[in-house]
Design a protein around this motif. Structure first.
Motif, PDB file in Angstrom:
ATOM      1  N   LYS A 226      20.055  71.307  45.995  1.00  0.00           N
ATOM      2  CA  LYS A 226      20.918  71.392  47.173  1.00  0.00           C
ATOM      3  C   LYS A 226      21.625  70.055  47.400  1.00  0.00           C
TER       4      LYS A 226
ATOM      5  N   THR B 117      21.859  77.086  51.570  1.00  0.00           N
ATOM      6  CA  THR B 117      20.522  76.852  51.027  1.00  0.00           C
ATOM      7  C   THR B 117      20.651  76.692  49.508  1.00  0.00           C
ATOM      8  N   SER B 118      21.439  77.590  48.870  1.00  0.00           N
ATOM      9  CA  SER B 118      21.778  77.427  47.452  1.00  0.00           C
ATOM     10  C   SER B 118      23.081  78.188  47.217  1.00  0.00           C
TER      11      SER B 118
END
Ligand SMILES: NC(=O)c1ccc[n+]([C@@H]2O[C@H](COP(=O)([O-])OP(=O)(O)OC[C@H]3O[C@@H](n4cnc5c(N)ncnc54)[C@H](OP(=O)(O)O)[C@@H]3O)[C@@H](O)[C@H]2O)c1
Length: 305
Positions: free
Chosen positions: A254, A84-85
């Motif tokens: 992302k 996601t990050s």
């Protein structure tokens, strides 16, 4: 000392509803093993319960929940969720490592990626490198890192572009050969190693798919498999690829992490380290993947045919 293999201890499977975890959980349950399946969504874990699985919900950044999951277990399958990050990756790998340490877990197979030997500049794989390091620091843990090749399933993201634009466009070089593997093969390999528990200390194994393939070759196989033999591969500049990922719904930060990975692959920074051998070659060919997975997905989603 009793061999751990002789004990019918508990296996803990992170990401049990996902591509690889589900195959491992099913396999160990079919062998009569005790299996605790972990994920965030209880409904997606429910299907293991009638087979004897114990479902446990928890987030991979929750060290307390994971410590409970691992406590008393014989072995675990560990992975980070799809990124996601980068910050989330670090939080998740901190929590997993803390839980492994505090629970006293003795055996783990960790799903990593080829290229995870490189400390930075490889996009999501940088987080897998960091996670490997955190787990390597845990004394007494017998740990096998599986550095899996580029998933064949990544190509499924191109279906709507093939349908809409009639091309397979991506940032990867057209003629660079890279190892590509089916996620099923990751699951099958990991499941057998977890059953056998035939590793000790800290070990690494690359899994390189059936053969190396370029994107142009993969596109030709897809084209034949979906009845579009003229399908062309088009290399997109990085800024266009960034736009494509954002149009697919990815937040810009992302998407940028993925672009970093594509650059690392194109420049040879992210590359397999082991020479191809029987041990790191896995069975599913790209042709078989297209026939069994890509073409049905393509036709299932096709508006017209
Ligand atoms: N794509 C590639 O080419 C490639 C190559 C090598 C390695 N990898 C690595 O493969 C890993 C993904 O493995 P996979 O394909 O087996 O997984 P997957 O199919 O993407 O499934 C992810 C699993 O994790 C669970 N999950 C997601 N977020 C979670 C969270 N925050 N807390 C707890 N559980 C969570 C999901 O269930 P819920 O959503 O229900 O929680 C699901 O069971 C990643 O680490 C990736 O870097 C990818």
């Amino acid at each position: 000392m009793v061999s751990p293999v002789a004990l019918n201890g508990m296996y803990v499977i992170l990401g049990a509803s996902g591509n690889t975890g589900s195959i491992i959980a099913d396999f160990l349950l079919s062998k009569g093993k005790n299996v605790r399946v972990v994920g965030r969504d209880a409904r997606r874990l429910q299907r293991f319960v009638p087979k004897g699985g114990e479902a446990l919900t928890g987030d991979m950044s929750d060290a307390v929940a994971l410590t409970k999951a691992f406590r008393g277990a014989l072995a675990a399958y560990l992975l980070l969720p799809p990124i996601t990050s980068r910050e989330d990756q670090e939080r998740q790998s901190d929590a997993i490592a803390k839980a492994v340490k505090e629970s006293g877990l003795r055996y783990a197979v960790y799903l990593s990626s080829y290229g995870a030997h490189v400390p930075e500049g490889t996009g999501p794989v940088t987080g897998l490198h960091s996670s490997e390091q955190k787990l390597n620091a845990i004394g007494g843990l017998n740990l096998l890192h599986l550095r899996a090749a580029y998933y064949m399933e990544n190509n499924l993201a191109a279906i709507s572009m093939i349908q809409g634009m009639g091309i397979f466009g991506h940032a990867l070089l057209p003629d660079l050969k890279l190892p590509m593997m089916a996620t099923r093969d990751v699951g099958d390999y990991a499941a057998q190693r977890l059953l056998d528990l035939n590793f000790s200390g800290k070990q690494t194994r690359e899994l390189l798919g059936e053969r190396d393939l370029s994107m142009a070759e993969a596109t030709a196989i897809i084209g034949r498999g979906i009845g579009k033999p003229d399908l062309r591969y088009v290399q997109f500049p990085y800024d266009r690829m960034q736009q494509v990922l954002e149009q697919m719904g990815m937040p810009p930060t992302k998407a940028a992490v993925y672009i970093e990975m594509f650059k690392a692959i194109n420049t040879g920074v992210l590359a397999a380290q082991e020479p191809r051998s029987q041990e790191n070659t896995t069975p599913t060919s790209f042709e078989k993947f297209v026939q069994e997975v890509f073409a049905p997905a393509y036709h299932g989603k096709a508006v017209t045919d």
